[in-house]
Enzyme design. Sequence first.
Site, PDB file in Angstrom:
ATOM      1  N   ASP A  82     -45.760 -96.999 -19.422  1.00 32.66           N
ATOM      2  CA  ASP A  82     -45.778 -98.070 -18.416  1.00 32.66           C
ATOM      3  C   ASP A  82     -44.766 -97.735 -17.307  1.00 32.66           C
ATOM      4  O   ASP A  82     -43.602 -97.423 -17.600  1.00 32.66           O
ATOM      5  CB  ASP A  82     -45.381 -99.380 -19.129  1.00 32.66           C
ATOM      6  CG  ASP A  82     -45.630-100.620 -18.293  1.00 32.66           C
ATOM      7  OD1 ASP A  82     -46.508-100.577 -17.415  1.00 32.66           O
ATOM      8  OD2 ASP A  82     -44.952-101.641 -18.542  1.00 32.66           O
ATOM      9  N   GLU A 134     -50.453 -96.798  -8.814  1.00 32.40           N
ATOM     10  CA  GLU A 134     -50.346 -98.131  -8.191  1.00 32.40           C
ATOM     11  C   GLU A 134     -50.328 -98.016  -6.675  1.00 32.40           C
ATOM     12  O   GLU A 134     -49.675 -97.143  -6.115  1.00 32.40           O
ATOM     13  CB  GLU A 134     -49.074 -98.835  -8.692  1.00 32.40           C
ATOM     14  CG  GLU A 134     -48.895-100.236  -8.123  1.00 32.40           C
ATOM     15  CD  GLU A 134     -47.810-101.054  -8.854  1.00 32.40           C
ATOM     16  OE1 GLU A 134     -47.704-100.950 -10.088  1.00 32.40           O
ATOM     17  OE2 GLU A 134     -47.074-101.777  -8.163  1.00 32.40           O
TER      18      GLU A 134
HETATM   19  P1  13P Z   1     -45.327-109.554 -17.346  1.00 31.01           P
HETATM   20  O1  13P Z   1     -43.867-109.555 -17.043  1.00 31.01           O
HETATM   21  O2  13P Z   1     -46.051-110.566 -16.530  1.00 31.01           O
HETATM   22  O3  13P Z   1     -45.601-109.652 -18.795  1.00 31.01           O
HETATM   23  O4  13P Z   1     -45.912-108.116 -16.844  1.00 31.01           O
HETATM   24  C1  13P Z   1     -45.826-106.988 -17.684  1.00 31.01           C
HETATM   25  C2  13P Z   1     -46.216-105.740 -16.979  1.00 31.01           C
HETATM   26  O5  13P Z   1     -46.790-105.722 -15.930  1.00 31.01           O
HETATM   27  C3  13P Z   1     -45.866-104.480 -17.650  1.00 31.01           C
HETATM   28  O6  13P Z   1     -46.160-103.376 -16.857  1.00 31.01           O
HETATM   29  O1  G3H Z   2     -43.272-104.070 -16.108  1.00 30.77           O
HETATM   30  C1  G3H Z   2     -42.275-104.042 -16.810  1.00 30.77           C
HETATM   31  C2  G3H Z   2     -42.380-104.304 -18.263  1.00 30.77           C
HETATM   32  O2  G3H Z   2     -42.286-105.689 -18.536  1.00 30.77           O
HETATM   33  C3  G3H Z   2     -41.373-103.514 -19.002  1.00 30.77           C
HETATM   34  O3  G3H Z   2     -40.108-104.063 -18.902  1.00 30.77           O
HETATM   35  O4  G3H Z   2     -38.725-102.134 -18.206  1.00 30.77           O
HETATM   36  O5  G3H Z   2     -37.671-104.141 -19.266  1.00 30.77           O
HETATM   37  O6  G3H Z   2     -39.081-102.579 -20.621  1.00 30.77           O
HETATM   38  P1  G3H Z   2     -38.813-103.163 -19.265  1.00 30.77           P
HETATM   39 ZN    ZN Z   3     -45.932-103.700 -14.777  1.00 33.57          ZN
END
Ligand code: 13P
Ligand code: G3H
Ligand code: ZN
Length: 311
Positions: A82, A134
């Site tokens: 992510d 993105e």
């Molecule tokens: P939320 O903070 O809305 O759960 O979004 C999570 C997200 O986009 C992780 O990449």
């Molecule tokens: O988009 C972000 C996610 O919620 C991940 O959050 O970077 O604190 O693990 P984090």
């Molecule tokens: Zn995100």
Amino acid sequence: MALVTTKEMFKKAYEGHYAIGAFNVNNMEIVQGITEAAGELKSPIILQVSAGARKYAQHQYLVKLVEAALELNDIPIALHLDHGADFEICKSCIDGGFTSVMIDASHFPFEENIAITKKVVEYAHDKGVVVEAELGKLAGVEDDVKVADADAQYTHPDEVQEFVERTGVDSLAIAIGTSHGAFKFKPGQKPQLRFDILDEISKRIPEFPIVLHGASSVSQEYVKIIQANGGNLADAIGIPEDMLRQAARSAVCKINIDSDLRLALTAGIREVMWNKPEVFDPREYLKVGRQYVKDVVAHKITEVLGSDGKA
Ligand code: 13P
Ligand code: G3H
Ligand code: ZN
């Protein structure tokens, strides 16, 4: 079943007008809660790991936890990075067993975003891994990417076709008014998503999987439990579920959820800690948190994403 990429999942989701939940994982209880729910409901699922999660739990632990979940649940699971901030973290996850990565170069100018994304795509595709990129900027805080409200920018439909063609990317995250975290709208502000922009984008790149970040609905059920048990989350507000349902039926094939899991886990832990001060066995409070994570994921799968029975 081995880990899968998101290719087949997205094709079916697009054609079937539903979406796949992409849930962030940081520890064993979260992995268990998500995959037990998905396993029972026969839903495909994406487990995603941020740079912060890798820092907290270590890459190896997270991969092994996900492998254990695969052994125990007969459903397709993709393991995804992510918000990869650069080529190096994407490479490390590709080499380290992930089946999907996100390169988030959305804060760079268009040409630079294309160049970085293309480099990741070439490396990933060579190894059979898929890539999300993105275009546009969400408000809120991400790992190494901080975007002030004033800087948040909707995705320009005019740019998407060129971006997708020149990068060869497999899915595209867009900005239409969602944001990260538990405070997505100001008190009194009417939650709104720009479905007109989403429609325009999907016309420009037909049959292409769109990703929605920042899609937690911030269930008031868990906010109330947290509030009632010594926490303070007044004014937490998320994306209304009817909007998420509408998105799931459209070209949006991946819906990212992290904050809702954090709220559920915290609600469970708080409830036990606040009401039973004598408890000091971590299993006593973590099992309640894990159950709430499972409940929230089951709710998302059946009531929002529509991915139950699609494994
Ligand atoms: P939320 O903070 O809305 O759960 O979004 C999570 C997200 O986009 C992780 O990449
Ligand atoms: O988009 C972000 C996610 O919620 C991940 O959050 O970077 O604190 O693990 P984090
Ligand atoms: Zn995100």
